[in-house]
Design an enzyme around this catalytic site. Sequence first.
Site, PDB file in Angstrom:
ATOM      1  N   GLY A   9      -2.279   7.389  -2.083  1.00 50.48           N
ATOM      2  CA  GLY A   9      -1.157   6.573  -2.560  1.00 50.48           C
ATOM      3  C   GLY A   9      -1.611   5.469  -3.492  1.00 50.48           C
ATOM      4  O   GLY A   9      -1.253   4.300  -3.316  1.00 50.48           O
ATOM      5  N   ASP A  59       0.215  16.286  -2.315  1.00 51.55           N
ATOM      6  CA  ASP A  59       1.172  15.730  -1.366  1.00 51.55           C
ATOM      7  C   ASP A  59       0.516  15.696   0.017  1.00 51.55           C
ATOM      8  O   ASP A  59       0.147  16.749   0.546  1.00 51.55           O
ATOM      9  CB  ASP A  59       2.421  16.627  -1.357  1.00 51.55           C
ATOM     10  N   VAL A  60       0.366  14.502   0.596  1.00 54.46           N
ATOM     11  CA  VAL A  60      -0.331  14.406   1.889  1.00 54.46           C
ATOM     12  C   VAL A  60       0.436  15.072   3.031  1.00 54.46           C
ATOM     13  O   VAL A  60      -0.116  15.267   4.111  1.00 54.46           O
ATOM     14  CB  VAL A  60      -0.647  12.936   2.294  1.00 54.46           C
ATOM     15  N   TYR A 152      10.762   4.310  11.169  1.00 54.37           N
ATOM     16  CA  TYR A 152       9.642   3.740  10.394  1.00 54.37           C
ATOM     17  C   TYR A 152       8.735   2.948  11.335  1.00 54.37           C
ATOM     18  O   TYR A 152       7.512   3.096  11.300  1.00 54.37           O
ATOM     19  CB  TYR A 152      10.168   2.853   9.258  1.00 54.37           C
ATOM     20  N   LYS A 156       4.672   3.475  12.380  1.00 56.02           N
ATOM     21  CA  LYS A 156       3.628   2.452  12.219  1.00 56.02           C
ATOM     22  C   LYS A 156       3.047   2.030  13.579  1.00 56.02           C
ATOM     23  O   LYS A 156       1.864   1.706  13.650  1.00 56.02           O
ATOM     24  CB  LYS A 156       4.172   1.252  11.431  1.00 56.02           C
TER      25      LYS A 156
HETATM   26  P1  NDP Z   1       4.602   2.096  -2.808  1.00 65.71           P
HETATM   27  O1  NDP Z   1       5.843   2.908  -2.710  1.00 65.71           O
HETATM   28  O2  NDP Z   1       4.444   1.209  -3.987  1.00 65.71           O
HETATM   29  O3  NDP Z   1       3.324   3.049  -2.724  1.00 65.71           O
HETATM   30  C1  NDP Z   1       3.300   4.172  -1.885  1.00 65.71           C
HETATM   31  C2  NDP Z   1       2.224   5.130  -2.370  1.00 65.71           C
HETATM   32  O4  NDP Z   1       2.205   6.250  -1.477  1.00 65.71           O
HETATM   33  C3  NDP Z   1       2.481   5.654  -3.766  1.00 65.71           C
HETATM   34  O5  NDP Z   1       1.274   5.667  -4.493  1.00 65.71           O
HETATM   35  C4  NDP Z   1       2.969   7.073  -3.531  1.00 65.71           C
HETATM   36  O6  NDP Z   1       2.535   7.911  -4.591  1.00 65.71           O
HETATM   37  C5  NDP Z   1       2.220   7.442  -2.250  1.00 65.71           C
HETATM   38  N1  NDP Z   1       2.893   8.513  -1.542  1.00 65.71           N
HETATM   39  C6  NDP Z   1       4.135   8.485  -1.012  1.00 65.71           C
HETATM   40  N2  NDP Z   1       4.432   9.680  -0.480  1.00 65.71           N
HETATM   41  C7  NDP Z   1       3.352  10.471  -0.678  1.00 65.71           C
HETATM   42  C8  NDP Z   1       3.059  11.811  -0.355  1.00 65.71           C
HETATM   43  N3  NDP Z   1       3.930  12.590   0.305  1.00 65.71           N
HETATM   44  N4  NDP Z   1       1.859  12.324  -0.733  1.00 65.71           N
HETATM   45  C9  NDP Z   1       0.964  11.547  -1.385  1.00 65.71           C
HETATM   46  N5  NDP Z   1       1.178  10.258  -1.706  1.00 65.71           N
HETATM   47  C10 NDP Z   1       2.369   9.735  -1.356  1.00 65.71           C
HETATM   48  O7  NDP Z   1       4.551   1.250  -1.457  1.00 65.71           O
HETATM   49  P2  NDP Z   1       3.449   0.290  -0.837  1.00 65.71           P
HETATM   50  O8  NDP Z   1       2.307   0.068  -1.741  1.00 65.71           O
HETATM   51  O9  NDP Z   1       4.158  -0.866  -0.289  1.00 65.71           O
HETATM   52  O10 NDP Z   1       3.003   1.189   0.396  1.00 65.71           O
HETATM   53  C11 NDP Z   1       1.664   1.450   0.750  1.00 65.71           C
HETATM   54  C12 NDP Z   1       1.533   1.417   2.253  1.00 65.71           C
HETATM   55  O11 NDP Z   1       1.771   0.086   2.708  1.00 65.71           O
HETATM   56  C13 NDP Z   1       2.520   2.290   3.016  1.00 65.71           C
HETATM   57  O12 NDP Z   1       1.838   2.922   4.078  1.00 65.71           O
HETATM   58  C14 NDP Z   1       3.543   1.297   3.555  1.00 65.71           C
HETATM   59  O13 NDP Z   1       4.168   1.774   4.717  1.00 65.71           O
HETATM   60  C15 NDP Z   1       2.647   0.119   3.811  1.00 65.71           C
HETATM   61  N6  NDP Z   1       3.282  -1.179   3.929  1.00 65.71           N
HETATM   62  C16 NDP Z   1       4.060  -1.666   2.906  1.00 65.71           C
HETATM   63  C17 NDP Z   1       4.630  -2.924   3.021  1.00 65.71           C
HETATM   64  C18 NDP Z   1       5.541  -3.484   1.983  1.00 65.71           C
HETATM   65  O14 NDP Z   1       6.317  -4.400   2.282  1.00 65.71           O
HETATM   66  N7  NDP Z   1       5.487  -3.020   0.737  1.00 65.71           N
HETATM   67  C19 NDP Z   1       4.371  -3.752   4.198  1.00 65.71           C
HETATM   68  C20 NDP Z   1       3.538  -3.152   5.210  1.00 65.71           C
HETATM   69  C21 NDP Z   1       3.007  -1.918   5.045  1.00 65.71           C
HETATM   70  P3  NDP Z   1       3.368   9.122  -5.212  1.00 65.71           P
HETATM   71  O15 NDP Z   1       4.818   8.750  -5.179  1.00 65.71           O
HETATM   72  O16 NDP Z   1       2.787   9.255  -6.604  1.00 65.71           O
HETATM   73  O17 NDP Z   1       3.036  10.285  -4.369  1.00 65.71           O
HETATM   74  C1  8X3 Z   2       6.895  -2.816   5.520  1.00 68.48           C
HETATM   75  C2  8X3 Z   2       7.344  -4.112   6.091  1.00 68.48           C
HETATM   76  O1  8X3 Z   2       9.199  -5.222   7.490  1.00 68.48           O
HETATM   77  O2  8X3 Z   2       9.877  -3.715   5.692  1.00 68.48           O
HETATM   78  O3  8X3 Z   2       6.102  -2.105   6.420  1.00 68.48           O
HETATM   79  O4  8X3 Z   2       8.934  -2.842   7.717  1.00 68.48           O
HETATM   80  S1  8X3 Z   2       8.907  -3.940   6.776  1.00 68.48           S
END
Ligand code: NDP
Ligand code: 8X3
Length: 257
Positions: A9, A59-60, A152, A156
Site C-alpha cells: 500500500g 492485490d493483497v 473495521y 484492527k
Molecule cells: P490510503 O487509502 O491513503 O492508503 C491505502 C493503501 O493501501 C493504498 O496504497 C492502496 O493502494 C493500498 N491498498 C488498498 N487495498 C489494497 C489491496 N486490495 N491490495 C493492495 N493494496 C491495497 O490510506 P492510509 O494511508 O490511511 O492507510 C494505510 C493504513 O493505515 C491502513 O491499514 C489503514 O487502516 C491504517 N490507518 C489509517 C488511519 C487514517 O486515519 N488514515 C489511521 C490508522 C490506521 P491501491 O489502491 O493502489 O491498491
Molecule cells: C483509522 C482511524 O478512527 O477512522 O484507523 O478508525 S479511525
Amino acid sequence: MKPIVLITGATSGIGRATAHLLAESGYRLIVTGRRQDRLDLLKKEINDLGADCLTLCFDVRSYESCANAVASIPPEWEEIDVLLNNAGKAKGFDPIHQGKLEHWEEMIDTNLKGLLYMSRLITPGMVERRRGHVINIASTAGKEVYPNGNVYCATKFGVDALTQGMRIDLHKYNIRVSQIAPGHVEETEFAVVRFDGDVQRAKIYEDFNPLTSRDVAETIHFIITRPPHVNIQDVLMMGTQQASSNFIDRSGRNLVD
Ligand code: NDP
Ligand code: 8X3
C-alpha cells in the site's frame, strides 16, 4: 548496503510518505499497490532521491497474486529486511444491522488476509536468515471501538492480536515484530475510500489537527533504526486534539505551530 524494505500500500497515504522518507535515507524500497501508474511515479520520485526501487503491482486480497508477485522478485532484492504491512482500509460507516456484506469482505480480505498472506510469504526467508523486522499498521480502532466502526474495528483488533502472536512465534529467530496504532491521519485517501469517493462526507479533518502521514512515517523510521537488540513493540499515537477514538476536540484547527 542499506536494508531492503517492502511496503504494501505504497501508492498513497502512510505507505507513500514512508517510501519517501526512507528513500531520503537511502533505503532500498519494494513498493506495492494495485495502481501501476502511481507505482511508476513513486519509483521515479524514489530514484530522484537517490534510492533504488522495485515496484510490484498486485492485490493483497488474492494469495495467488501475492505469491506470484513475491516469486517475481529478482535475486538481488530477495533478502527483505523489513516488511511493512500497511495496505488496509475502512469501507462504510453503518451500524451492524445495516452493514454491507461487500464492505465487510473487502475489509477482512485486505486488512487481515492480505497481511497474513504477505507475512506468510516473506517471514520464512527472515527465519532462514535469522534476521528481519515486520511492522504492522494497526489503528486506534484496534484498541477502542466506536459507533459504526464495528467490522473495521474488528479487523484492527485482529491486527493487534496478530502482531502479538507473530512476535511470540518469531522472536526466537531474531525477528522483530512491531506495530503502530495511529489515530486519525490526514494526507491519506482513507476517508475518501471509506465513503466511496464522496469527498464532501470525507471532510472529517477540517475542524481539528490530526496526525499527518509524515508523522506516522517518522515513527516507522524511528522503529526501523533502533539498534538490533531493541524492538519497539507497539506505538499508540494520535494528534494532540484527539484523546481517544471517541473524544476529539473539534473546536478548530487553531493549534498549528
Ligand atoms: P490510503 O487509502 O491513503 O492508503 C491505502 C493503501 O493501501 C493504498 O496504497 C492502496 O493502494 C493500498 N491498498 C488498498 N487495498 C489494497 C489491496 N486490495 N491490495 C493492495 N493494496 C491495497 O490510506 P492510509 O494511508 O490511511 O492507510 C494505510 C493504513 O493505515 C491502513 O491499514 C489503514 O487502516 C491504517 N490507518 C489509517 C488511519 C487514517 O486515519 N488514515 C489511521 C490508522 C490506521 P491501491 O489502491 O493502489 O491498491
Ligand atoms: C483509522 C482511524 O478512527 O477512522 O484507523 O478508525 S479511525
